[in-house]
Write a protein that holds these residues in place. Structure first.
Motif, PDB file in Angstrom:
ATOM      1  N   ARG A  17     -14.942 -46.027  26.874  1.00  0.00           N
ATOM      2  CA  ARG A  17     -16.049 -46.378  26.201  1.00  0.00           C
ATOM      3  C   ARG A  17     -16.354 -46.637  25.447  1.00  0.00           C
ATOM      4  O   ARG A  17     -15.640 -46.968  23.884  1.00  0.00           O
ATOM      5  CB  ARG A  17     -16.307 -44.705  25.076  1.00  0.00           C
ATOM      6  CG  ARG A  17     -17.626 -44.138  24.567  1.00  0.00           C
ATOM      7  CD  ARG A  17     -17.886 -43.452  23.665  1.00  0.00           C
ATOM      8  NE  ARG A  17     -18.092 -42.052  24.717  1.00  0.00           N
ATOM      9  CZ  ARG A  17     -16.840 -40.853  24.628  1.00  0.00           C
ATOM     10  NH1 ARG A  17     -16.174 -40.881  24.237  1.00  0.00           N
ATOM     11  NH2 ARG A  17     -17.664 -39.770  25.939  1.00  0.00           N
ATOM     12  N   VAL A  18     -17.700 -47.620  25.263  1.00  0.00           N
ATOM     13  CA  VAL A  18     -17.367 -48.851  24.044  1.00  0.00           C
ATOM     14  C   VAL A  18     -18.640 -48.134  23.537  1.00  0.00           C
ATOM     15  O   VAL A  18     -19.837 -48.348  23.998  1.00  0.00           O
ATOM     16  CB  VAL A  18     -17.391 -50.181  24.306  1.00  0.00           C
ATOM     17  CG1 VAL A  18     -18.450 -51.155  23.652  1.00  0.00           C
ATOM     18  CG2 VAL A  18     -16.561 -50.191  25.177  1.00  0.00           C
ATOM     19  N   LEU A  19     -18.539 -48.620  22.076  1.00  0.00           N
ATOM     20  CA  LEU A  19     -20.091 -48.589  21.309  1.00  0.00           C
ATOM     21  C   LEU A  19     -20.224 -49.547  20.378  1.00  0.00           C
ATOM     22  O   LEU A  19     -19.545 -50.009  20.224  1.00  0.00           O
ATOM     23  CB  LEU A  19     -20.438 -47.360  19.989  1.00  0.00           C
ATOM     24  CG  LEU A  19     -19.939 -45.880  20.737  1.00  0.00           C
ATOM     25  CD1 LEU A  19     -19.957 -44.747  19.502  1.00  0.00           C
ATOM     26  CD2 LEU A  19     -20.915 -45.441  21.800  1.00  0.00           C
ATOM     27  N   LEU A  20     -21.678 -49.748  20.799  1.00  0.00           N
ATOM     28  CA  LEU A  20     -22.441 -50.736  20.345  1.00  0.00           C
ATOM     29  C   LEU A  20     -23.332 -51.188  19.162  1.00  0.00           C
ATOM     30  O   LEU A  20     -24.287 -49.896  20.042  1.00  0.00           O
ATOM     31  CB  LEU A  20     -22.952 -52.473  20.876  1.00  0.00           C
ATOM     32  CG  LEU A  20     -22.340 -52.281  21.878  1.00  0.00           C
ATOM     33  CD1 LEU A  20     -23.202 -53.474  23.763  1.00  0.00           C
ATOM     34  CD2 LEU A  20     -20.725 -53.107  21.899  1.00  0.00           C
ATOM     35  N   HIS A  21     -23.075 -51.633  17.873  1.00  0.00           N
ATOM     36  CA  HIS A  21     -24.788 -51.640  16.973  1.00  0.00           C
ATOM     37  C   HIS A  21     -25.502 -53.017  16.860  1.00  0.00           C
ATOM     38  O   HIS A  21     -25.083 -54.028  16.318  1.00  0.00           O
ATOM     39  CB  HIS A  21     -23.630 -51.237  15.763  1.00  0.00           C
ATOM     40  CG  HIS A  21     -24.920 -50.654  14.714  1.00  0.00           C
ATOM     41  ND1 HIS A  21     -25.159 -49.962  14.991  1.00  0.00           N
ATOM     42  CD2 HIS A  21     -25.465 -51.174  13.766  1.00  0.00           C
ATOM     43  CE1 HIS A  21     -26.120 -49.425  13.977  1.00  0.00           C
ATOM     44  NE2 HIS A  21     -26.604 -50.624  13.431  1.00  0.00           N
ATOM     45  N   PRO A  22     -26.186 -52.669  17.542  1.00  0.00           N
ATOM     46  CA  PRO A  22     -27.417 -53.521  17.895  1.00  0.00           C
ATOM     47  C   PRO A  22     -27.951 -54.291  16.507  1.00  0.00           C
ATOM     48  O   PRO A  22     -28.401 -53.069  16.019  1.00  0.00           O
ATOM     49  CB  PRO A  22     -28.206 -53.854  18.780  1.00  0.00           C
ATOM     50  CG  PRO A  22     -28.784 -52.192  18.509  1.00  0.00           C
ATOM     51  CD  PRO A  22     -26.914 -52.095  18.033  1.00  0.00           C
ATOM     52  N   GLU A  23     -28.345 -55.329  16.208  1.00  0.00           N
ATOM     53  CA  GLU A  23     -28.937 -56.034  14.372  1.00  0.00           C
ATOM     54  C   GLU A  23     -29.966 -55.599  15.047  1.00  0.00           C
ATOM     55  O   GLU A  23     -30.461 -55.644  13.936  1.00  0.00           O
ATOM     56  CB  GLU A  23     -28.030 -57.191  14.643  1.00  0.00           C
ATOM     57  CG  GLU A  23     -29.218 -58.323  15.862  1.00  0.00           C
ATOM     58  CD  GLU A  23     -28.789 -60.025  14.816  1.00  0.00           C
ATOM     59  OE1 GLU A  23     -28.039 -60.124  14.118  1.00  0.00           O
ATOM     60  OE2 GLU A  23     -29.422 -60.818  16.111  1.00  0.00           O
ATOM     61  N   THR A  24     -30.558 -55.594  15.723  1.00  0.00           N
ATOM     62  CA  THR A  24     -32.213 -55.310  15.767  1.00  0.00           C
ATOM     63  C   THR A  24     -32.360 -54.067  17.036  1.00  0.00           C
ATOM     64  O   THR A  24     -31.581 -54.612  18.139  1.00  0.00           O
ATOM     65  CB  THR A  24     -33.118 -56.707  16.229  1.00  0.00           C
ATOM     66  OG1 THR A  24     -32.569 -56.723  17.387  1.00  0.00           O
ATOM     67  CG2 THR A  24     -33.403 -57.580  14.497  1.00  0.00           C
ATOM     68  N   PRO A  25     -33.318 -53.207  16.807  1.00  0.00           N
ATOM     69  CA  PRO A  25     -33.347 -52.039  17.669  1.00  0.00           C
ATOM     70  C   PRO A  25     -33.714 -52.668  19.806  1.00  0.00           C
ATOM     71  O   PRO A  25     -34.178 -53.630  19.737  1.00  0.00           O
ATOM     72  CB  PRO A  25     -34.495 -51.090  17.459  1.00  0.00           C
ATOM     73  CG  PRO A  25     -34.410 -51.643  15.688  1.00  0.00           C
ATOM     74  CD  PRO A  25     -34.352 -52.596  15.547  1.00  0.00           C
ATOM     75  N   VAL A  26     -32.707 -51.920  20.654  1.00  0.00           N
ATOM     76  CA  VAL A  26     -33.282 -52.158  21.244  1.00  0.00           C
ATOM     77  C   VAL A  26     -33.867 -51.016  22.610  1.00  0.00           C
ATOM     78  O   VAL A  26     -33.167 -49.541  22.377  1.00  0.00           O
ATOM     79  CB  VAL A  26     -31.754 -52.745  22.385  1.00  0.00           C
ATOM     80  CG1 VAL A  26     -32.310 -52.520  23.941  1.00  0.00           C
ATOM     81  CG2 VAL A  26     -30.866 -53.532  21.940  1.00  0.00           C
ATOM     82  N   GLU A  27     -35.848 -51.061  22.881  1.00  0.00           N
ATOM     83  CA  GLU A  27     -35.927 -50.214  23.710  1.00  0.00           C
ATOM     84  C   GLU A  27     -35.714 -50.312  24.653  1.00  0.00           C
ATOM     85  O   GLU A  27     -35.749 -51.758  25.057  1.00  0.00           O
ATOM     86  CB  GLU A  27     -37.287 -50.202  23.512  1.00  0.00           C
ATOM     87  CG  GLU A  27     -37.917 -50.474  21.897  1.00  0.00           C
ATOM     88  CD  GLU A  27     -39.585 -50.398  21.363  1.00  0.00           C
ATOM     89  OE1 GLU A  27     -40.136 -50.278  22.646  1.00  0.00           O
ATOM     90  OE2 GLU A  27     -39.201 -50.212  20.424  1.00  0.00           O
ATOM     91  N   PHE A  28     -35.087 -49.607  26.014  1.00  0.00           N
ATOM     92  CA  PHE A  28     -35.059 -49.454  27.084  1.00  0.00           C
ATOM     93  C   PHE A  28     -34.907 -48.129  27.205  1.00  0.00           C
ATOM     94  O   PHE A  28     -35.572 -47.076  26.757  1.00  0.00           O
ATOM     95  CB  PHE A  28     -33.507 -49.643  27.177  1.00  0.00           C
ATOM     96  CG  PHE A  28     -32.514 -48.568  26.778  1.00  0.00           C
ATOM     97  CD1 PHE A  28     -32.207 -47.715  27.358  1.00  0.00           C
ATOM     98  CD2 PHE A  28     -32.093 -48.805  25.514  1.00  0.00           C
ATOM     99  CE1 PHE A  28     -31.374 -46.367  27.201  1.00  0.00           C
ATOM    100  CE2 PHE A  28     -31.390 -47.055  24.876  1.00  0.00           C
ATOM    101  CZ  PHE A  28     -30.859 -46.721  25.375  1.00  0.00           C
TER     102      PHE A  28
END
Length: 236
Positions: A19-30
């Motif tokens: 399990r990998v958790l990523l924290h994007p620098e800007t929000p990702v809408e999906f």
């Protein structure tokens, strides 16, 4: 859209599965059921389903990556992410992608996953729960052994808690203590359903599995091609 991400954590889910958790620098809408591309190089982008639900991911993106030693394609990604985690560095992603996301419909849902394809259906399932979508949901998850069904207890609990959710695990290996369904996950679905014409079907797993499922369901179970969704179809 290209986004830089911090790797927040990497933890094992099962043997060779992380399990990998990523924290994007800007929000990702999906949308539930979409995927992202991990950018390994200018012409090297590798797709992974987003396991998070779009309505309650708290700004983080969760991935489930199966990375056995013989699977260099995924293992190289995990290694790159581990390097970023250790060095407080970043990785780049391109997101969102995919047309096989959850559709608005009153029909029952049939979710089918092989291995870490579960990450795809997990996003759809969690979104349905959080949005109080009460369509009947049948989730079939196939793996070689029970230990690879890394969310087994969670799904059993959801099956008990929600009258509309029906979880059916299927394992390929004949384990003595296993009393559930055995064999191929598609064979289990074929045995359990006579008519799939009123189902929206979502499939994630090996490309050949998705292609075989579409063919079998249409010709033998009255499924409608426009109600079968899988990102694999774009490559078949």
């Amino acid at each position: 859209m290209t986004v830089r991400c911090k790797v927040k954590s990497i933890e094992p889910l099962a043997s060779n599965t992380f399990r990998v958790l990523l924290h994007p620098e800007t929000p990702v809408e999906f949308k539930a059921g979409q995927y992202l591309m991990v950018i390994m190089g200018e012409k090297d982008k590798r797709p992974f389903s987003i396991a998070s639900s779009p309505c309650r991911h708290a700004g983080e993106l969760e991935l489930h990556i199966g990375a056995a030693e013989e699977n260099a394609y995924a293992l190289e990604v995990v290694n790159r992410m581990q390097e970023a985690l250790n060095s407080d560095g970043e990785i780049a992603i391109d997101a969102p992608h995919g047309d096989a996301h959850l559709q608005q419909s009153e029909r029952s849902l049939l979710l089918i996953a092989g291995g870490t394809g579960f990450s795809y259906v997990r996003s759809i399932l969690d979104h349905c729960i959080s949005q109080n979508i009460n369509n009947s949901i049948h989730l079939y998850w196939g793996a070689r052994t029970k230990s690879q069904l890394y969310a087994f207890e969670e799904l059993i609990d959801l099956d008990v808690q929600h009258d509309n959710i029906h979880f059916v695990p299927v394992i390929e290996n004949d384990e003595r203590l296993w009393t559930g369904k055995k064999g191929n996950v598609l064979q289990a679905v074929m045995a359990d359903f006579k008519d799939l014409s009123e189902y929206d079907i979502y499939i994630a797993g090996r490309f050949e599995m998705a292609g075989s499922a579409r063919e079998q369901f249409i010709f033998n179970k009255k499924a409608k091609v426009e109600q079968i969704y899988s990102d694999a179809f774009a490559f078949l």
